[in-house]
Each structure stands twice: as structure tokens, then as C-alpha cells.
Write a protein that holds these residues in place. Structure first.
Motif, PDB file in Angstrom:
ATOM      1  N   LEU B 220     -73.610  55.602 -43.900  1.00 29.53           N
ATOM      2  CA  LEU B 220     -74.182  54.246 -43.868  1.00 29.53           C
ATOM      3  C   LEU B 220     -74.721  53.866 -45.245  1.00 29.53           C
ATOM      4  O   LEU B 220     -74.593  52.728 -45.686  1.00 29.53           O
ATOM      5  CB  LEU B 220     -75.293  54.178 -42.826  1.00 29.53           C
ATOM      6  CG  LEU B 220     -74.868  54.338 -41.366  1.00 29.53           C
ATOM      7  CD1 LEU B 220     -76.087  54.416 -40.467  1.00 29.53           C
ATOM      8  CD2 LEU B 220     -73.951  53.196 -40.933  1.00 29.53           C
ATOM      9  N   LYS B 252     -71.087  52.231 -36.661  1.00 29.01           N
ATOM     10  CA  LYS B 252     -70.890  51.393 -37.848  1.00 29.01           C
ATOM     11  C   LYS B 252     -70.150  52.147 -38.959  1.00 29.01           C
ATOM     12  O   LYS B 252     -69.870  51.578 -40.014  1.00 29.01           O
ATOM     13  CB  LYS B 252     -72.239  50.921 -38.399  1.00 29.01           C
ATOM     14  CG  LYS B 252     -73.050  50.076 -37.438  1.00 29.01           C
ATOM     15  CD  LYS B 252     -72.541  48.641 -37.410  1.00 29.01           C
ATOM     16  CE  LYS B 252     -73.435  47.760 -36.552  1.00 29.01           C
ATOM     17  NZ  LYS B 252     -73.477  48.269 -35.142  1.00 29.01           N
ATOM     18  N   LEU B 280     -66.499  48.583 -37.242  1.00 30.23           N
ATOM     19  CA  LEU B 280     -65.998  49.145 -38.500  1.00 30.23           C
ATOM     20  C   LEU B 280     -65.238  48.074 -39.266  1.00 30.23           C
ATOM     21  O   LEU B 280     -64.147  47.654 -38.862  1.00 30.23           O
ATOM     22  CB  LEU B 280     -65.072  50.332 -38.231  1.00 30.23           C
ATOM     23  CG  LEU B 280     -65.681  51.539 -37.521  1.00 30.23           C
ATOM     24  CD1 LEU B 280     -64.668  52.672 -37.477  1.00 30.23           C
ATOM     25  CD2 LEU B 280     -66.955  51.990 -38.207  1.00 30.23           C
ATOM     26  N   VAL B 281     -65.827  47.622 -40.358  1.00 30.57           N
ATOM     27  CA  VAL B 281     -65.231  46.560 -41.171  1.00 30.57           C
ATOM     28  C   VAL B 281     -65.164  47.027 -42.615  1.00 30.57           C
ATOM     29  O   VAL B 281     -66.153  47.489 -43.176  1.00 30.57           O
ATOM     30  CB  VAL B 281     -66.064  45.264 -41.067  1.00 30.57           C
ATOM     31  CG1 VAL B 281     -65.431  44.159 -41.901  1.00 30.57           C
ATOM     32  CG2 VAL B 281     -66.183  44.833 -39.608  1.00 30.57           C
TER      33      VAL B 281
END
Lengths: 418, 418
Positions: B220, B252, B280-281
Motif C-alpha cells: 500500500l 487494494k 485494484l487499479v
């Protein structure tokens, strides 16, 4: 299996406040931006939904799908459930299968080629979960080549090459060439990775021996690689090659990808195979056979044992007999549709050697215009040709995979509509 | 299906004299030259063959394989053969499956996650023919990233990234870190694609919640992507997370790849799944979930229907009960081996939470030296640690997948040998 609480959950939670951004910093494959999202089948579905909602009393006949509808052959079902039982007994249980397929199935496939007068070594046969996987994954072992793809065509060839950033040249099918483009139409004569699907999806057109020989010759002359998709070969009735290895020299320039999906109705069972001859050697001396084996043994773990037994059964004497009976059923459907078009004098390809009928939309109608006319006036659902490429505009695909009764009724409606 | 003669065969033959070269002009994927050919298992096989030939009277015990040996659970076998029968009847036949898996199986997987206190949407679950395929194919949707891989490890992570030309940084497992390397050991703190296998193959070492949270936090903080391989989670007995989604924030930054192979003995049946959270981008705003769906619907055609029914049955109440009974059998084998090593004071990881026992070769022996000693003096076949990476040198892998009787006998031999 239950997720148990671990040590100090609070200890985990405190970390997430470091979160700095909503995006990750990793790069994705930017070639994906070049792939068109295909709305073809969702658009068909929504137009059909709308029509059915407005006309609940009308009975639709669906001749749009490219999927089989007849059940599996009895010998195939027995083989698959027997193999499932074997997996339940300690003395017959089997773990990881060989990545390239069990010898019993590769031998059955080799024997099948021998029946077709082609000699294929077991080491050249790679069993997979289907032709689509192999067609899509084969680009993994290739570099940046110029790619030649017929138009219209099965979208997987184009999409999988776009995903790898390859430059694609389309070679146009048309009424003039009977949707069988030939090498003389190639602009720049050079080495390409050439995709050939014969009998073709969606046009149903199939190359004869001399035409295929011209392609093999072009490949040998230029050092091209042919990726030959023979998924529909079981539908061939005319005197045409069932495998490209029926053409002399093909073992030096062609990979063949075939499937049990259409021949044995395995669309829901998932089994196919790829032949990579040991004679295929790239410009830097690399064996494509060795590369494909390395790719498959790294990124694939073989096909389900019961599925491989089912496939072996489909190639047995009884299996061939039962599977070909199903093929004949679809063939009769195709012939019914072709007869109507013949009587109406409408140009089409396929209808024989294929489960597909590819017709020119009457009165210069566009693909979607004709789709709406068939839906509204005859309650028949087909597939607009432009869904398979620009060269498909103004054409329309009907399939022979419906029931005989529905196909006959569809033909009556077409008779009065056209 | 027979290849019939076509038109003018002579007409084909005349073409081949244009053949100019023995190589094709097409480029292959040059990254394949960077992959080491692995001789590990062929070398093991040849040493075992030689020994057996010279000592035909000796009975070998094989504790080298990472493959299951117990038969499938009864409910799994029934579900698979019932589904095969369904495929043989017109009213229950099924054609192409959904590329991402049938809803009945994705629902069963989602429920399984819910039992583990993780909420996963059906649209985030992708059923496949096995974890190896997904681990290998996932690089298709990624660009050129720095990749972080623990050493020693399952070779597929390294090989599939080398095939794509990615730069790999290895993070070393050792006796000091219990073969559980942590982010603080990362040289340059930046975004990586990070592979984590826990419980680990080959070391059997498993991260606890705080350790996994440290990895999630690193991801992260840096925008890294974690590819989490949980294929061995069913062997966890301690209070450890069974899924990375037990860690807050993992949705994430992490993809999870799991399998029915070890939990339900599906190594020969072939079924697994991948979770790609919608959160998830990538840096350019691309959804990894959408990309993976596009990849799978282009290069994959779904999993065999009978296999998906078998997998659903494995996740049923009865299925879980029967499958976990098999897991317990293997666990007892692992415990037997671990006991011997404990008594002998030999360092090892695994033995619990895993079917693998990863031991330090006694007397500073090399992996192959110890392999020969075990083979010659105890007739036990294991796997030299260096087969899993440089950090595996001087270590050795034994597995719990043998029969209880053979494992007990192997333990008696180890007891007297070590």
C-alpha cells in the motif's frame, strides 16, 4: 479451513494508514488499450430482450449461436464417468497429468492423423483444454512479427495479437474471392505469421488442396509461419483436406490447432490439441516444438484425466460413429437453410463443409438492418457479419446448431420473407 | 473425417520446389533464452534408475513428489460422474461454460471466503483449470515491472516472468528469517510485483497475520501488487490467515490465486481460481479485474462442466469433511517426519501448516550429497533444495504425500541414519 484470528489483528490494522494513493504504481499491459471491446453479443441480447418484451406471444428461433446443442455421445459419457470413478479408488487414482497430454490420447490423435494420411509424432502433439487457449497462448513463444489475418474471422486471432502489440495486416474476404483470400492478394511479399481457419468461422468457406498448397508455398518461399485452425474439419463433405499436413511441405511451415468442441460436442467438456512439427525452426535456430513444450510445462498443468479419457473415446471406432451421426444432424440443418438461399438466388458461402451459412444481406441491407428485419418479421435471431470484421459488413451468419424442427420452421419463415 | 484426395495433388507438390531455406523468417520470443532448463527431476529420476538397477532387491520410499496420492472424496466423484451423465442427455447438456466460471461454483467459493471472514464478490472470482495456469498467465495483463520473488520458491514465478522479459529481484529465505523474508530486507524501497506463497512451496514456512500485514503495508505504501499463492492454505493448523484478504487493505493491493489441487486432491482433475478485487487499479487508471476478464475471455474458454460440479461438491459440507480427512492423513505423515528431526536436533521449516518438510542437510552436506546419502543408505528419495533456487543449497525437501506405512518406515530409517 476457517480463517482464525491471528496474533494481534490491531497490529495489522495500524499499518493501513500509510496508504498514500488510490492507484497502484505498477504498469499494466498498455496493448490492452488497443483492443476493441466487443458489444456484438450483448447488443444482440438487448435487441432480442426488447423485442420479446414487446411481443411476448412471438416464438423466437435462435440461429445465432456457434455452440453445439446435441448431447455427448454415449461412449464419451461412459468413458468420462468411468474415469471419474477411477479417480475415487486408491489403486487407480491419478495425480498431475503429463503437461502435453497422456500418451493414450496423443496416440489416438496420431492414429487419427494417420487415417488422414498424415504422419505426426507423439512428441509433436500437445493436448490442451481447447483450441481457444492454444490460439491465444501461442503468441507467447513468438516475437514481434508481422501478422496476416483474414477478414472476416474469429476475433481471437486479432485480439490475442493486439494484446502482444503485434502489427496486423488484414487480408480481405469478399464475394469475388468467395471469402477465400489467396496469397496473390498480399501487398508486400514477406514473412508473416499467417492465420488460416478452414472451414472458416464465420464464413463457412473452405480451401481446397491447391489453394492450401498455394499458402504453404507462400510460407515456404517467404519463411512464414502458418497457424492453421482446423476446428471445423469434421464438417467437411467435399473432397477437401481435413488437415494442412495433407499438403506436402506443411510440416516445415505450419502449426495446426484442432478441437473436440465441434467434432465431438466438447464445447462444455474442454479439450483440444496443437501440432507443432519438429521441423519448425525459427530464424535464430530455435525449435518451436521445444519452445511450446517449455511454455506449456511452465504455464499449464495438463488436461483433466476424465476429460482425456472422454476425448480418447470420441476418437474410438464407436465414438467416431456416434459423433459423426451428430455432425450429420447439423449438416442436414445447414443444407435446409442453403436450399432456401439457393431458391431465392441469394449469395452465400458455407452451408456445406461447415455448420455456418454466411449470406449477403438482400437489397443491400446492412448487417444490423437485416438483423432487425429477421427478428421483427420472421422472429429469427442470427449474427450480423460486421461482428467478425469490417469485411463482414452487409453479411449475416446463420448456424446449423439449432434443432431440426426449429431449423425447418425458420426455413419456412425465410422462404416467405425473402 | 478421412483425408480424401483433393483435385490435383501433383498441383500441390510442384510448389514445394520454391523452398529456399531450412529456417523460417519469423521471430520467436528471445526471452526464452534466459530461462534455465531445469534438470532437477530428470536428474533425480536417472540417479534413482541407476541405484535400482544396481540394487534390485532394495525397496525405495519416495518422499520427493509434490503430488497428492489419496483418491478423490466420494462426493466429488459422484458429482463429477453425475455431471458427465447430464452432458449425455439433451435436456441437461451444457455447451460453452462462462469464461469466469459457473455462478454455482463462484458462489461456493465466495461462501468459502465468507466462512473465512473475507467478503469477495462473484465478479471478483475467476475459475480456472488450475493455479499454475493463472500464475503463469497473469503476467499477460502486466507491463514491464520490477518483480520481487522469494528464494527458494516454486519455479513458475521466475520462469513466467523471465518469459516476459521482466527484471526479477530475489529476496532470500534463510535459517535466520525462518525462510519467511520480510519487506525490511528489500534493498530499494519501490513498487514491485511481489510474489508471496504461504504456506510456502518448498519450505512449508507460513506467514502469520502480522507478517502478512507488513507485506500488505509495504504494498500500500509503495503501490506494489502482491500476487498471493495460497494453494496450500488447507494445511494450516496454527492460528494463521488462510487468505490474504484476512488482512485489512489487501483488497487494494493483492490478487489471490488458489487451487483445489492440494485441498481436494484435484492435481489430476484441474481446477483453481483467482481473485482479482475490483479495487485494484493501475497507475494509468486501468482496472486489473476488467483486464483479467478480457484476457480470460479472449484466451480461455472456461472449465469443464463436470470438473466445476466436482469442485462445487468439494466445497459442500460433506465435501469439506471428506477432503479435510485426507488433509489430516497427510498432516500425520508430516508430523512423523518432523518428530524425527526434532529428536535429532536438525533445523527444518514446515512439517506443520504444510505437506512439506524443508530441512538443513546434516554435517554441511550439499543438497545432492545428502540426496545420494539418503538414497544409498536409507533408500529414501527426496528433493535437493537447490532445485528451488540458490537459497535452497544445503537444504532438502521431504513431502508428506506418501502412504502412512511408507512414511513410518522412512522415519525408522531416518532415525537410524541421522
Amino acid at each position: 479451513m476457517a480463517l482464525t484470528s491471528y496474533g494481534d489483528p490491531a497490529g495489522c490494522k495500524r499499518y493501513i494508514f500509510y496508504r498514500k494513493r488510490s492507484f497502484m504504481n505498477i504498469k499494466t499491459n498498455s496493448n490492452f488499450h488497443n483492443i476493441k471491446e466487443t458489444y456484438l453479443f450483448s447488443e444482440i441480447a438487448s435487441r432480442v430482450r426488447r423485442y420479446s418484451a414487446e411481443n411476448p406471444e412471438k416464438v423466437l428461433i435462435r440461429l445465432g449461436i456457434g455452440d453445439v446443442t446435441l448431447p455427448l455421445a454415449p461412449v464419451v459419457v461412459s468413458a468420462m464417468s468411468d474415469a471419474a470413478q477411477e479417480m475415487g479408488r486408491g489403486d487407480t487414482f491419478r495425480g498431475y497429468p503429463p503437461e502435453a497430454g497422456y500418451e493414450f490420447l496423443r496416440q489416438a490423435i496420431a492414429d487419427h492423423y494417420r487415417d488422414n494420411n498424415a504422419e505426426i509424432k507423439l512428441s509433436e502433439i500437445f493436448v490442451s483444454d481447447g483450441a481457444k487457449s492454444d490460439l491465444g497462448n501461442f503468441v507467447d513463444i513468438l516475437g514481434a512479427n508481422d501478422v496476416l489475418i483474414p477478414d472476416p474471422v474469429y476475433p481471437v486471432y486479432v485480439d490475442s495479437n493486439l494484446m502482444n502489440g503485434n502489427i496486423i495486416t488484414l487480408i480481405k474476404g469478399s464475394r469475388e474471392n468467395g471469402f477465400l483470400p489467396m496469397p496473390d492478394a498480399i501487398g508486400e511479399k514477406k514473412a508473416y505469421v499467417i492465420y488460416i481457419c478452414s472451414p472458416n468461422n464465420p464464413t463457412g468457406a473452405a480451401y481446397n488442396g491447391e489453394q492450401l498448397a498455394a499458402w504453404v508455398n507462400y510460407a515456404l518461399e517467404t519463411g512464414s509461419l502458418i497457424i492453421y485452425d482446423s476446428a471445423y474439419e469434421a464438417f467437411i463433405t467435399d473432397e477437401l483436406p481435413h488437415t494442412i499436413y495433407g499438403i506436402e511441405g506443411a510440416d516445415k511451415c505450419a502449426v495446426e490447432i484442432c478441437s473436440f468442441s465441434k467434432f465431438a460436442g466438447f464445447t462444455g467438456v474442454r479439450c483440444g490439441w496443437t501440432v507443432v512439427p519438429e521441423g519448425l525452426v525459427s530464424d535464430d535456430g530455435t525449435s518451436l516444438n521445444k519452445m511450446w513444450f517449455r511454455r506449456q510445462s511452465t504455464k499449464f498443468n495438463g488436461v483433466s484425466y476424465p476429460v482425456q479419457r472422454a476425448a480418447e473415446a470420441a476418437l474410438s471406432k464407436a465414438g467416431m460413429h456416434q459423433c459423426l451421426a451428430n455432425i450429420d444432424y447439423y449438416r442436414r440443418n445447414a443444407a435446409m437453410i442453403a436450399d432456401v438461399l439457393d431458391r431465392k438466388g441469394i449469395f452465400y458461402t458455407g452451408g456445406k463443409n461447415s455448420p455456418y451459412i454466411w449470406l449477403l444481406c438482400p437489397d443491400n441491407m446492412g448487417s444490423w438492418e437485416f438483423f432487425d428485419k429477421l427478428l421483427n418479421e420472421a422472429q429469427i435471431v442470427g449474427t450480423p457479419g460486421e461482428g467478425f470484421g469490417k469485411a463482414g459488413e452487409g453479411y449475416f451468419r446463420l448456424t446449423a446448431f439449432g434443432t431440426a424442427e426449429n431449423t425447418a420452421e425458420a426455413c419456412r419463415r425465410l422462404e416467405s420473407l425473402l
